[in-house]
Each structure stands twice: as structure tokens, then as C-alpha cells.
Design an enzyme around this catalytic site. Structure first.
Site, PDB file in Angstrom:
ATOM      1  N   ARG A   4      -2.119  10.799  10.637  1.00  0.00           N
ATOM      2  CA  ARG A   4      -3.177   9.411  11.030  1.00  0.00           C
ATOM      3  C   ARG A   4      -4.227   9.883  11.539  1.00  0.00           C
ATOM      4  NH1 ARG A   4      -0.631   4.200  11.969  1.00  0.00           N
ATOM      5  NH2 ARG A   4      -2.217   2.601  11.905  1.00  0.00           N
ATOM      6  N   GLU A   6       0.906  -1.228   0.083  1.00  0.00           N
ATOM      7  CA  GLU A   6       0.057  -0.098  -0.089  1.00  0.00           C
ATOM      8  C   GLU A   6       0.954   1.440  -0.041  1.00  0.00           C
ATOM      9  OE1 GLU A   6      -3.810  -1.933   2.488  1.00  0.00           O
ATOM     10  OE2 GLU A   6      -2.715  -0.365   3.360  1.00  0.00           O
ATOM     11  N   GLU A  15      -5.240   8.019   6.830  1.00  0.00           N
ATOM     12  CA  GLU A  15      -4.860   9.446   7.135  1.00  0.00           C
ATOM     13  C   GLU A  15      -5.662  10.519   6.520  1.00  0.00           C
ATOM     14  OE1 GLU A  15      -0.547   9.561   6.454  1.00  0.00           O
ATOM     15  OE2 GLU A  15      -0.314   7.579   7.603  1.00  0.00           O
ATOM     16  N   ARG A  18      -3.322   9.941  15.853  1.00  0.00           N
ATOM     17  CA  ARG A  18      -2.461   8.516  16.490  1.00  0.00           C
ATOM     18  C   ARG A  18      -2.240   8.824  18.054  1.00  0.00           C
ATOM     19  NH1 ARG A  18       3.456   7.212  14.036  1.00  0.00           N
ATOM     20  NH2 ARG A  18       4.470   6.392  15.821  1.00  0.00           N
ATOM     21  N   PHE A  60      -7.358   2.667   5.166  1.00  0.00           N
ATOM     22  CA  PHE A  60      -6.705   1.632   4.925  1.00  0.00           C
ATOM     23  C   PHE A  60      -6.993   0.451   5.743  1.00  0.00           C
ATOM     24  CE2 PHE A  60      -3.207   4.397   6.772  1.00  0.00           C
ATOM     25  CZ  PHE A  60      -3.381   4.054   7.891  1.00  0.00           C
ATOM     26  N   LYS A 102       2.464   4.534   1.186  1.00  0.00           N
ATOM     27  CA  LYS A 102       2.749   5.193   2.387  1.00  0.00           C
ATOM     28  C   LYS A 102       2.620   6.667   2.451  1.00  0.00           C
ATOM     29  CE  LYS A 102       5.729   5.086   6.361  1.00  0.00           C
ATOM     30  NZ  LYS A 102       5.486   6.614   6.807  1.00  0.00           N
TER      31      LYS A 102
END
Length: 512
Positions: A215, A208, A259, A230, A299, A210
Site C-alpha cells: 500500500r 475492484e 499500491e 500503510r 484506486f 485486490k
């Protein structure tokens, strides 16, 4: 609990090489701690302040203060005093903050003063990582370590679980469940040296993109939306466009992991600083959203329709994600069935980099979601940036690094022949390197303020870094992100160090 006890255990944990010894030391500390001490003790062991940043730097810690002859400060005393310092603002605040800090230092013994200085300047080096603290807490209370880890994952806070355990014993762990609306710590990735290494290790996997974004964890219960970072900070009010999009998704009760990222008109990522600035903006959010809109990219799915998905294989979680979230809002990915698909994975990485993203994350299709941990089933791969820079100065360390020159000031060659400082780092140094650089830099010293040793710009060091961002603090208008030492280059002269011009050319997305 006395601060002196915590400072001693911190020092002993730092000196212990065996993990079992670290766990035993922390277990003994937790057995003796009151439940109300835990929200302070655990962050202090990890080198953090419960209050976050308080703006207490070297100016407030400057000048000698005679230490107390005997320990009397408790950790709660220190916490209350630091909260008081952080609350001081307005005219004359600097002098008042200095007065309060001098009072705190005067109440501390010499050992406690050293611990406080290291804690407040970010130089605590005792090795008491949260994972070790979890093991110590389990040993102290008789709870299974796996159950404690899962509770911490679901609570999003080691301190919360520790308080419950010390008050109610192992039975208290049953109260920690995955709940929509209550954020959990995100799963993190280890690093792999290459895509081929990652695919060979994981087998069937997803490769995937990045993204260099922020986040987010999105919770929805009916019309109630909650967005967390996060670090579990609630930023719902700062991202109205994401809250609106969440209402358009098919489900009405879910937790999604992803994200947000700012993209330009061509769909390429804007600088991380712009994304971070937008997400961090609390004033006039509507104007900020118009000038720097962010796009969500999801994701993973942790809960759907009230069903806990954490223990399901990633392939099944992604199927649930695809059912809820349209493709434009899902991360780009390619599937690799094993080593035979390494060429496909490498092409995907090259295409991802061409689109302006920072690399890929390779995820095993059969792995559960290990919230709050760096799971070996997620491996990130991204190009490593390195520079040869010149050491301009170094700061005396604290805690484990007391007596060592630790935090390096790094410079690149400027057009006028001088050296432009790009930032600092104390990361990546072994004990042997610390000892060597302390001796070598003292040979090059031209001034020692007691905190910073300025040196002749003669020593070249290779630095790895994750990227570049704008900064008004430094003369080139930029600073390095996550810089760490790779090695010293005694084979190179300062004239062979990298230039500011070369650095900026390598990062055209960042314009000072």
C-alpha cells in the site's frame, strides 16, 4: 507514570468484557498521564514498541532474575533502557544486551516482569485496541469522540493527537487538517464471505481487483513528491520510478491512494516477497529498480488541487482520480448496481483470480473515505486457503495467556516421513480452545524448556492462511502468511495431514 500502573491497567482491560469498562479504565489512565508519557503508554497498551523491532527475543529474556520488591520504574525509564539495548551492536553485543536486559528486569516487580516479557515477545493480550483508546482519550478530555477519531485520521498518529489534547484540551483538535505532504492513515476493509454477500450488503458498488502488493500513499506539491506506506513510513527514495511517474500526472497538488506491485513479463504478479523485498531495499536502489521494477496501481483520491475529498462519495472521488491518472495506472474494476449484477461481480472475481491476483474489494459508491478505520463500506473477498497440519510444539503464553500453551509450531508431512515446520501462530484461538490445547498438549509433551513444549506429532489442526512466502528459517524453504487456527481435527491422524508437496503445488508462484 509508573510501569506498574500501566501493567495493572493492561491486565484490567484484558479482563474487562464490556467495552464501556475498557473505555473507563483507559480514560482514568489518560487523565493521570503526563503528555510526555503518551507516546510510550499508547503503543505499550497496543502491544507495540515505539522503537519498532529491537531484536529482543527469548535469549535475552532467558534465565530467572529476582524481581524488585517495590515498583520504581517509570514508562520513560523503560523506554530509555530499551532504546539503549537496541543501540548495542558489534563484537560482544549479545552479552552486553543480555546484561542490560537483566538490569531492566531486576528493576521490575514480578508483575512488571510479566508485562515486559509479553510486550517484548509480542504476546500482550490486553484488548486495548486503538479504537478503544480513542474513546478513552475522548472521555478523559471531554472532546467529542468523532472529532478525536477524525484528528487521529488526519494526523496519522493517536499519540500525536493525545499529546495535543492533554496539553491544549479539545480546542487543539482544530489544528489537525488534511494537508498534502502529511500522510494519513489509510482506509481499510472488512471481510465478506462472498461477492454476493458483499454486493447484497452494499448495493451500488465498485468491484475492484485486490492486489497482493504494498500500500502506498502518493503526495505531490509542485515538484515535491512524497511516497508513504500503510504505516506512514517515507519510502520516496526507494521508489524512483514511482516518483518519476508522479511528475507525469496531470495535477500538481494531490494525494492518491494505491499500491505498488512487481509484475512479470506477462503482466502477472510476482510473489509478495519479491515486491516487499524491493520496496524494503535501501541499498543500491537503482540496481533493485532494474531487477525488480514495480508498477503503481491507484484506486482513490483524497485531495486534488488542494481540495479535501475525504467526505465525498467514492463515485466522485474516483471521477477525480480518473481525471488525473491514466487508465493503465488505475485498478481494474467493474460496477454493480445492486443484487441483479451479482453474476457480473462473480465473473469479475473469477477473472481477477485467473490473472493471479488474490481477490477483490467491493466498495460502496456512496461512501466517504474513513481514513485509519476498517470501514463497513469496503469489503474484501478472497479465497480462503486451509491446511491440515500437525502441532510439533507450543510456547507458553504471557499476559492474558500466562499459564496457557499459546504459540503453535506447525508442520506438514515431508517426503521422508518426517514433519517439516512451516511456521507458528497464536491467532484464532478462543479461551476455551486455549484451555483445551494446554491440557491436551501437556499430555503429548516430550520436553519442556520452560519456554517451548515439544510434543509428539499426533494432534492435527486446521489452519487458514493468506498465502505462502519463501523463508530460509524453515526446512521446506517456505512459511505461511497470516496463519490462524480454524479448529482441531481430532478425527484425523497425522498420516492424513497435508504434505509439503501438496502445499507447494498449490502455490506455483513460490519456489523455495
Amino acid at each position: 507514570m509508573l510501569l506498574a500502573r500501566l501493567a495493572r491497567v493492561s491486565r484490567e482491560v484484558a479482563a474487562a468484557s464490556a467495552r464501556s469498562r475498557k473505555i473507563a479504565l483507559l480514560a482514568e489512565l489518560f487523565r493521570d498521564a503526563d503528555a510526555d508519557d503518551v507516546p510510550i503508554v499508547i503503543p505499550y497498551l497496543a502491544g507495540r514498541l515505539p522503537q519498532g523491532r529491537l531484536g529482543i527475543g527469548w535469549k535475552l529474556l532467558s534465565g530467572p532474575v529476582p524481581p524488585a520488591p517495590e515498583p520504581s520504574l517509570t514508562v520513560r525509564d523503560v523506554d530509555a533502557r530499551l532504546t539503549e539495548v537496541g543501540a548495542v551492536t558489534g563484537t560482544g553485543s549479545q552479552a552486553e544486551r543480555k546484561r542490560l536486559m537483566d538490569g531492566l528486569r531486576a528493576a521490575a516487580t514480578e508483575d512488571e516482569q510479566r508485562f515486559l516479557s509479553g510486550l517484548l515477545t509480542g504476546e500482550v493480550r490486553q484488548g486495548a485496541l486503538d479504537a478503544v483508546a480513542v474513546e478513552g482519550l475522548a472521555a478523559a478530555t471531554g472532546a467529542p469522540a468523532a472529532d478525536v477519531r477524525r484528528a487521529v485520521m488526519l494526523a496519522g498518529s493517536l499519540q500525536t493527537v493525545a499529546q495535543a489534547l492533554l496539553t491544549g484540551g479539545p480546542a487543539a483538535l482544530v489544528g489537525f487538517r488534511l494537508t498534502v505532504g502529511r500522510p494519513v492513515l489509510p482506509m481499510l476493509a472488512h471481510t465478506a464471505g462472498s461477492v454476493s454477500e458483499a454486493v447484497e450488503k452494499l448495493g451500488a458498488c465498485a468491484v475492484e481487483e485486490k492486489l497482493d502488493g504494498i500500500r502506498v500513499q502518493l503526495h505531490r506539491v509542485g515538484d515535491d513528491i512524497r511516497i508513504c506506506t500503510r504505516t506512514l513510513d517515507d519510502i520516496t527514495d526507494r521508489l524512483p520510478e514511482l516518483a518519476s511517474l508522479a511528475m507525469e500526472l496531470r495535477g500538481t497538488r494531490f494525494i492518491l491512494d494505491g499500491e505498488v506491485i512487481a509484475l512479470d513479463e506477462d503482466g502477472r504478479p510476482r510473489s509478495f516477497q519479491e515486491t516487499a523485498g524491493r520496496v524494503g531495499s535501501r541499498v543500491d536502489v537503482a540496481t533493485a529498480a532494474r531487477s525488480v521494477p514495480v508498477s503503481p496501481v491507484f484506486f482513490d483520491a483524497l485531495s486534488v488541487d488542494g481540495r479535501d475529498l475525504l467526505d465525498l462519495p467514492f463515485a466522485e472521488r474516483h471521477a477525480e482520480l480518473a481525471r488525473l491518472v491514466p487508465e493503465p495506472m488505475r485498478v481494474r474494476r467493474a460496477l454493480a448496481h445492486g443484487p441483479e449484477d451479482i453474476p457480473l461481480a462473480e465473473r469479475f472475481l473469477a477473472e481477477t483470480l485467473e490473472r493471479g491476483h488474490e481477490g477483490v474489494v467491493v466498495k460502496a459508491l456512496d461512501a466517504p473515505y474513513s481514513a485509519g478505520r476498517r470501514g463497513a463500506s469496503w469489503l474484501k473477498v478472497k479465497p480462503v486457503h486451509t491446511l491440515d497440519l500437525v502441532v510439533l510444539a507450543a510456547e507458553w503464553g504471557h499476559g492474558r495467556r500466562t499459564g496457557k500453551l499459546s504459540n503453535l509450531h506447525l508442520g506438514a508431512r515431508a517426503a521422508d516421513g518426517s514433519f517439516a515446520m512451516l511456521g507458528k501462530t497464536f491467532k484464532g484461538m478462543t479461551d476455551a480452545m486455549l484451555a483445551w490445547q494446554t491440557e491436551r498438549l501437556q499430555e503429548l509433551a516430550v520436553e519442556d524448556s520452560g519456554h517451548v513444549v515439544t510434543v509428539r506429532p499426533e494432534l492435527v489442526v486446521e489452519i487458514a492462511y493468506d498465502g505462502l512466502q519463501k523463508s530460509t528459517r524453515y526446512p521446506a524453504g517456505v512459511t505461511l502468511r497470516f496463519a490462524r487456527v480454524v479448529r482441531y481435527r481430532e478425527d484425523k491422524t497425522p498420516a492424513e495431514a497435508d504434505t509439503v508437496e501438496t502445499l507447494l503445488a498449490a502455490h506455483p508462484e513460490v519456489t523455495p
